[in-house]
Motif scaffolding. Structure first.
Motif, short mmCIF file in Angstrom:
data_model
loop_
_atom_site.label_atom_id
_atom_site.label_comp_id
_atom_site.label_asym_id
_atom_site.label_seq_id
_atom_site.Cartn_x
_atom_site.Cartn_y
_atom_site.Cartn_z
N THR A 287 43.32 33.01 47.13
CA THR A 287 42.11 33.59 47.18
C THR A 287 41.68 34.46 48.40
O THR A 287 41.52 33.93 49.48
CB THR A 287 40.79 32.84 46.43
OG1 THR A 287 41.49 32.15 45.51
CG2 THR A 287 39.82 33.55 46.36
N PRO B 63 47.83 42.14 45.17
CA PRO B 63 47.01 43.44 44.99
C PRO B 63 45.59 43.02 45.85
O PRO B 63 45.41 41.90 46.26
CB PRO B 63 46.67 43.40 43.59
CG PRO B 63 46.79 41.92 43.25
CD PRO B 63 48.03 41.43 44.08
N SER C 120 42.56 42.24 45.62
CA SER C 120 41.67 41.86 44.66
C SER C 120 41.33 40.43 45.15
O SER C 120 41.54 40.27 46.46
CB SER C 120 42.31 41.78 43.41
OG SER C 120 43.47 40.95 43.27
N SER C 121 40.93 39.46 44.38
CA SER C 121 40.37 38.26 44.46
C SER C 121 41.61 37.16 44.53
O SER C 121 41.49 35.95 44.59
CB SER C 121 39.20 37.81 43.74
OG SER C 121 39.77 37.90 42.15
N TYR C 122 42.94 37.53 44.38
CA TYR C 122 43.75 36.58 43.95
C TYR C 122 45.22 37.27 44.33
O TYR C 122 45.52 38.47 43.87
CB TYR C 122 43.75 36.15 42.69
CG TYR C 122 44.75 35.01 42.25
CD1 TYR C 122 44.75 33.85 42.53
CD2 TYR C 122 46.02 35.45 41.61
CE1 TYR C 122 45.52 32.80 42.44
CE2 TYR C 122 47.16 34.22 41.42
CZ TYR C 122 46.89 33.09 41.74
OH TYR C 122 47.94 32.23 41.65
N LEU D 126 47.37 35.69 38.29
CA LEU D 126 47.39 37.28 38.44
C LEU D 126 47.00 38.29 37.42
O LEU D 126 46.33 39.27 37.64
CB LEU D 126 48.65 37.45 39.23
CG LEU D 126 48.75 38.60 39.85
CD1 LEU D 126 47.68 39.13 41.16
CD2 LEU D 126 50.40 39.04 40.37
N THR D 127 47.66 37.81 36.22
CA THR D 127 47.44 38.88 35.41
C THR D 127 46.12 38.96 34.71
O THR D 127 45.37 40.02 34.38
CB THR D 127 48.41 38.37 34.00
OG1 THR D 127 49.76 38.37 34.45
CG2 THR D 127 48.11 39.19 32.95
N ARG E 203 43.61 38.48 36.56
CA ARG E 203 42.50 39.15 37.72
C ARG E 203 42.74 40.54 37.75
O ARG E 203 41.93 41.13 38.13
CB ARG E 203 42.96 38.35 39.13
CG ARG E 203 42.53 36.98 39.14
CD ARG E 203 41.07 36.46 38.97
NE ARG E 203 40.85 35.13 39.19
CZ ARG E 203 40.89 34.39 40.46
NH1 ARG E 203 40.80 35.06 41.72
NH2 ARG E 203 40.50 33.27 40.31
N SER E 204 44.22 41.05 37.86
CA SER E 204 44.34 42.45 38.19
C SER E 204 45.61 43.00 37.49
O SER E 204 46.10 44.09 37.89
CB SER E 204 44.77 42.33 39.65
OG SER E 204 46.00 41.58 40.00
N GLY E 205 46.11 42.34 36.45
CA GLY E 205 47.30 43.05 35.62
C GLY E 205 48.53 42.23 35.83
O GLY E 205 48.62 41.55 36.77
#
Length: 340
Positions: free
Chosen positions: A2, A87, A89-91, A127-128, A130-132
């Motif tokens: 994170t 990515p 992002s947060s993770y 991960l999926t 959170r961001s795909g």
């Protein structure tokens, strides 16, 4: 993993035993620097309105690295296979940053590639959400050997291209930060070193809680395991912690990017004297006495005498063959001459 972005909060709860077990990494962690550099490669946006600006040396690194990757096969491999795993992002998955304080890339990659399939699948599932889904996530989660080999080869090539050229500077800057924080730990104890993490984190002594901004609300209870502090060159604005609180607790935090002090070009001469400095800087690998004599103008007898002192102090090695003497600078000799 994170990463701090936004205004939620990370709270790390200490016991008295955890304070005793607080430690500082002895060296840069290669995989942490690698993964965090991938985040810097994707964006230089600060992680909040009040975040400090991105240091100029990181901006310069990013521009140089993007130039070296543009249009190359490595750049395409990063875009297709690695950046989707990291990515902005947060993770990003914890399995990409195993261990603590791993200075060498090879053992770190071995740990990454030997991660159990179940764990890879679980973390890619997070991960999926959170961001795909990464395009090759299913292959990695299944332990596909070709996919794992491609991941390892791409990370290895990226490290050689993007991190290896600036690794000495990264190592030196982190060594300076470790010296600072270790000094505080020695003189003021663990609580002093935790307080010294400001402005990136705030120590609350009454509650024994270390607090920092975070993209999600997250509480880590150390429960006697202690905490490893890892200073990072590529970490920016806010610390980073492992997403899984069951893993060995670490906190990666940004270092300041103050310009290094200017190196005195005469420093080596002042340390070992002008003649030995000439001899040491002339020696590279398998350097014969005749070449040293030609380049320095020092007599063969003087070279022999000064080389003996350098050899006895592990700055050079000496070998003889067919009546000739050859010298090679040792790693310690390289370090001593680095700023000359």
């Amino acid at each position: 993993m994170t990463t701090l972005r936004g205004g939620a909060g990370l709270r790390i709860h200490f016991t008295a035993q955890d304070l005793v077990r607080t430690r500082i990494s002895t060296r840069p962690d290669t995989l942490w620097e690698l993964v965090l550099s991938l985040l810097r490669l994707q964006t230089l946006r600060p992680s909040g309105r009040l975040s400090p600006p991105v240091p100029p040396d990181v901006i310069e690194w990013r521009a140089s690295t993007l130039s070296r990757l543009s249009g190359r096969a490595l750049g395409q491999a990063l875009n297709h296979h690695v950046l989707p795993l990291t990515p902005v992002s947060s993770y990003f998955p914890d399995f990409l940053t195993p261990g603590t304080g791993l200075a060498d890339l090879a053992p770190g990659l071995d740990m990454v590639l030997s991660t159990p399939r179940e764990r890879i699948g679980q973390e890619l599932g997070i991960l999926t959400t959170r961001s795909g889904t990464p395009s090759w996530g299913a292959d990695l989660a299944a332990g596909n050997r070709d996919a794992l080999h491609l991941l390892g080869a791409t990370l290895r090539s990226y490290h050689a291209t993007a991190l290896a050229p600036c690794w000495p500077a990264i190592t030196a800057r982190i060594a300076a930060e470790r010296t600072r924080l270790t000094g505080v730990l020695t003189t003021s104890g663990a609580e002093g070193s935790l307080s010294a993490l400001r402005p990136f984190a705030e120590w609350h002594p009454t509650e024994r809680i270390l607090e920092a901004r975070y993209p999600v609300a997250m509480d880590i209870h150390l429960q006697g395991r202690g905490l490893t502090l890892i200073p990072s060159w590529f970490c920016h604005a806010t610390p980073v912690a492992l997403a899984d609180p069951a893993l060995p607790p670490v906190l990666i935090y940004p270092i300041t990017h103050d310009p290094p002090p200017a190196i005195d070009p005469a420093a080596l001469t002042k340390l070992i004297g002008p003649t030995r400095a000439k001899v040491l800087t002339t020696i590279t690998t398998g350097t014969p006495t005749s070449l040293i004599q030609h380049r320095t103008g020092i007599s063969a007898s003087q070279i022999s005498r000064h080389a003996a002192v350098l050899r006895d102090n592990n700055l050079i090695t000496e070998a003889r063959h067919a009546g000739h003497t050859f010298y090679t600078r040792t790693p310690l000799g390289h370090v001593l001459t680095a700023g000359h």
